[in-house]
Motif scaffolding. Structure first.
Motif, mmCIF file in Angstrom:
data_model
loop_
_atom_site.group_PDB
_atom_site.id
_atom_site.type_symbol
_atom_site.label_atom_id
_atom_site.label_comp_id
_atom_site.label_asym_id
_atom_site.label_seq_id
_atom_site.Cartn_x
_atom_site.Cartn_y
_atom_site.Cartn_z
ATOM 1 N N PRO A 80 0.288 -1.042 -0.353
ATOM 2 C CA PRO A 80 0.157 -0.069 -0.620
ATOM 3 C C PRO A 80 1.049 1.216 -0.123
ATOM 4 O O PRO A 80 1.725 0.738 0.560
ATOM 5 N N LEU A 81 0.436 2.660 -0.914
ATOM 6 C CA LEU A 81 1.782 3.348 -0.700
ATOM 7 C C LEU A 81 0.971 4.636 0.540
ATOM 8 O O LEU A 81 1.756 5.421 0.691
ATOM 9 N N THR A 82 0.018 3.930 1.451
ATOM 10 C CA THR A 82 0.409 4.639 2.981
ATOM 11 C C THR A 82 1.218 4.163 3.569
ATOM 12 O O THR A 82 1.179 4.382 4.839
ATOM 13 N N LEU A 83 2.229 3.264 2.767
ATOM 14 C CA LEU A 83 3.017 2.316 3.541
ATOM 15 C C LEU A 83 3.620 3.517 5.027
ATOM 16 O O LEU A 83 3.535 2.917 6.273
ATOM 17 N N THR A 84 3.994 4.182 4.290
ATOM 18 C CA THR A 84 4.886 5.280 4.919
ATOM 19 C C THR A 84 4.021 6.017 5.484
ATOM 20 O O THR A 84 5.037 6.327 6.712
ATOM 21 N N ASP A 85 3.020 6.522 5.508
ATOM 22 C CA ASP A 85 2.296 6.555 7.563
ATOM 23 C C ASP A 85 2.090 6.086 8.806
ATOM 24 O O ASP A 85 1.385 6.397 9.092
ATOM 25 N N ASN A 86 2.557 5.159 8.457
ATOM 26 C CA ASN A 86 2.252 3.823 9.716
ATOM 27 C C ASN A 86 3.265 4.024 10.344
ATOM 28 O O ASN A 86 4.610 4.345 10.273
ATOM 29 N N ILE A 87 2.969 4.204 11.403
ATOM 30 C CA ILE A 87 3.551 4.360 12.867
ATOM 31 C C ILE A 87 5.196 3.490 13.401
ATOM 32 O O ILE A 87 5.643 4.069 13.133
ATOM 33 N N TYR A 88 4.650 2.498 12.910
ATOM 34 C CA TYR A 88 5.997 1.544 13.408
ATOM 35 C C TYR A 88 6.723 1.437 11.583
ATOM 36 O O TYR A 88 7.782 1.234 11.682
ATOM 37 N N TRP A 89 6.340 1.764 10.530
ATOM 38 C CA TRP A 89 7.331 2.321 9.830
ATOM 39 C C TRP A 89 8.081 2.547 9.744
ATOM 40 O O TRP A 89 9.497 3.430 9.753
ATOM 41 N N LYS A 90 7.447 3.727 10.468
ATOM 42 C CA LYS A 90 7.904 5.061 10.765
ATOM 43 C C LYS A 90 9.242 4.803 12.104
ATOM 44 O O LYS A 90 10.555 5.353 11.362
ATOM 45 N N ARG A 91 8.977 3.537 12.432
ATOM 46 C CA ARG A 91 10.018 3.854 13.624
ATOM 47 C C ARG A 91 11.001 2.674 12.866
ATOM 48 O O ARG A 91 12.089 3.069 13.879
#
Length: 597
Positions: A111-122
């Motif tokens: 999903p293109l929203t992947l980088t908005d996910n807090i766990y991916w950001k961490r």
């Protein structure tokens, strides 16, 4: 808190001093009480912070973003006695990281929203604290545009290197609903080429012909050997005009589409339709009555079979294609014992008509024979849609299909007139699916040598195809046919047993290219045997295009680019430049040393 102080906390690390909560400057290690104003005043006077904040521009002229990071055990420290590493990412590195991340997202259909996910950001912050991943908007706009252009260049490069390509297109049958036509260029890898959004007034064979001609000319007519389309009515005219414009190109229909039509014709016969209605009535009655549904579930659970470990669930024909009816028939046959016991149970309230159906041996016999007949045809559809399906297999498949259908009809629910209608539909299906190019592929495939079942007319048509292509490739017709004679008789190069056993381990086109390249027939055989038998690649892309547009609320242009990148990235071999470092190893060492000193 003043705006100037809102970001001050990132420059300090929590600490304990004299038993009280404090903060420690990440640059000079001085401690202060937790007070934003005092912390800001300290930063204004801190010489070490001043040096970092005024860091010189990077080699590309951009300023580097620097973020102090506590040196935990898994992070290198700035020096043996230091406590912090100053991480930085210049614009060049940021752009390269964005490109690599976007490519990974597209290739895995993430999903293109992947980088908005807090766990991916961490996760990203652990890998590289100073790196700021791209937003969803960037992934769906400028990064997608750049990757699409890069991948399309690779597609054109792959087409340019190929010596034989096929134009595959589909969507004509759905144009009035979606207005979308998908074009694939098979090299033989099915590369997404373009997607055309049409308007109502352009729904004509003229529009389709012009589109195909344009693509053929872009790709290079000399290397296009076939055009494959779906079974839309406009196709007959399209085939004729394409072959008139390019005499060496053969236009053929999608085999899976043709067999699907045969399946639909059988299901449309009155006897089969009546059987389907009775079967659906049984399924609906049991599923809609809570007590019956629960009883069926319990009985099936206690009578588990090895092939149905969780018991059978009655299915309605809701899925598209051929599997819906088969799933319903199959679920009834697997649950036959439980259903018949329910029919005679005095404690269960089963409607009289449903009870009569469940106790009718003719119903179950018809269900079994119809299931076997339809499964045979449906399985052929799936076989032809497989990625490893080959053009030469179409002739052999129809030979077996005709034999088994003939044997199955005698015990089916179809009346004599309906059986004749099915055989007529089979003839029509074979006429649509099997063309001279299929006969030529069958004769040239080493796996079928010695198993020829072609009629004299089909053999002559195959000779015509081979002769026509020899002229197109500027080959000596006599030498080509002489080579074909030696191949058929297993003489000369083909005299030994080893060369024939090798064809079981590689594709037929590779066999001709790799082991028989010295023969005049090799170029023709390898080109013909690279042609796919169906438009399955287009159908898969068309489905993905529609789901992508719906799930992501993309425009047609955005959806097309995303599908093109997703599909082609997984087919094209990554080039060395995809993984090229931004700078030499020596430059990286110097850069790292300068950052940590």
């Amino acid at each position: 808190m003043p705006r100037l102080q809102s970001g001050v906390w990132k420059h300090f690390t929590p600490a304990i001093k004299d038993g009280r909560e404090s903060v420690m400057c990440n640059y000079c290690a001085k401690t202060y009480t937790k007070n934003a104003t005092k912390m800001q005043v300290h930063l204004d006077k801190c010489k070490e912070y001043s040096v970092v904040s005024q860091q010189s521009p990077g080699p590309d002229g951009s300023s580097a973003a620097s973020i102090p990071v506590p040196s935990f055990s898994y992070l290198p420290s700035a020096n043996p006695g230091g406590q912090f590493l100053i991480d930085s990412v210049d614009q060049r590195s940021q752009a390269y990281a964005d490109e690599c991340l976007a490519r990974a997202v597209y290739a895995t259909s993430s999903p293109l929203t992947l980088t908005d996910n807090i766990y991916w950001k961490r996760f990203f912050s652990v890998l590289r604290p100073a790196y700021c991943p791209p937003t969803t908007e960037a992934l769906s706009s400028n990064l997608l545009d750049c990757e699409y252009d890069r991948v399309q260049n690779q597609v054109h490069e792959a087409i340019g290197k190929s010596d034989s390509v096929t134009i595959v297109c589909s969507g004509f049958s759905n144009m009035k609903e979606t207005g979308t036509i998908v074009y694939v260029v098979a090299t033989p890898a099915p590369l997404f080429y373009k997607c055309t959004k049409t308007k109502e007034q352009t729904h004509s064979s003229t529009f389709i012909i012009e589109e195909l001609k344009e693509i053929i000319n872009e790709v290079g007519p000399q290397k296009v050997f076939a055009v494959i389309t779906d079974d839309a009515p406009e196709m007959m005219t399209v085939w004729t005009q394409v072959e008139e414009a390019f005499p060496h190109i053969l236009a053929i229909g999608c085999t899976a589409c043709g067999i699907q039509q045969l399946f639909d014709d059988i299901v449309a016969q009155p006897s089969v339709k009546a059987l389907c209605r009775r079967a659906e009535q049984v399924v609906r009655h049991v599923k809609e009555k809570k007590l019956l549904a629960e009883t069926f579930r319990c009985w099936q659970t206690t009578k588990r079979r090895s092939n149905t470990p969780n018991g059978t669930t009655l299915a309605l024909p809701t899925s598209s294609g051929w599997s819906g009816v088969l799933n319903m028939f199959n679920s009834l046959l697997e649950g036959q014992s439980s259903l018949q016991e329910m029919a005679v149970s005095p404690t269960l309230n089963v409607d009289a008509s449903i009870r009569a159906t469940l106790q009718d041996s003719t119903f179950w016999k018809g269900l079994m024979s119809s299931h076997n007949l339809l499964y045979l045809i449906g399985n052929s559809i799936d076989y032809m849609k497989r990625e490893d399906a080959v053009l030469s297999g179409v002739v052999d498949m129809f030979s077996q299909l005709r034999y088994h259908i003939g044997a199955s009809l005698s015990g089916s629910v179809l009346h004599s007139a309906e059986q004749k209608a099915v055989l007529t539909s089979l003839d029509r299906c074979q006429e649509f699916c099997v063309k001279p190019i299929h006969a030529a592929a069958y004769m040239l495939d080493p796996k079928y040598v010695g198993q020829q079942t072609l009629s004299g007319e089909q053999i002559n048509s195959a000779y015509y195809v081979i002769t026509n292509l020899s002229h197109h490739l500027n080959l000596d017709e006599g030498k080509v046919l002489g080579s074909f004679a030696r191949f058929s008789a297993k003489q000369g190069l083909w005299k030994g047993a080893g060369i024939w056993s090798s064809c079981q381990h590689v594709s037929a086109s590779t066999w001709w290219k790799g082991l028989c390249s010295s023969e005049p027939l090799s170029a023709i055989a390898s080109a013909i045997l690279q042609i796919p038998p169906t438009a399955g690649a287009c159908e898969r892309l068309w489905s993905r295009f529609c789901s992508t547009k719906i799930e992501g609320s993309f425009t047609a242009d955005r959806a097309q680019k995303l599908v093109a990148v997703q599909a082609n990235l997984n087919l094209l071999e990554p080039s060395d430049c995809d993984f090229a470092p931004l700078e030499s190893e020596e430059e990286r060492k110097v850069s790292f040393q300068s950052e940590t000193q």
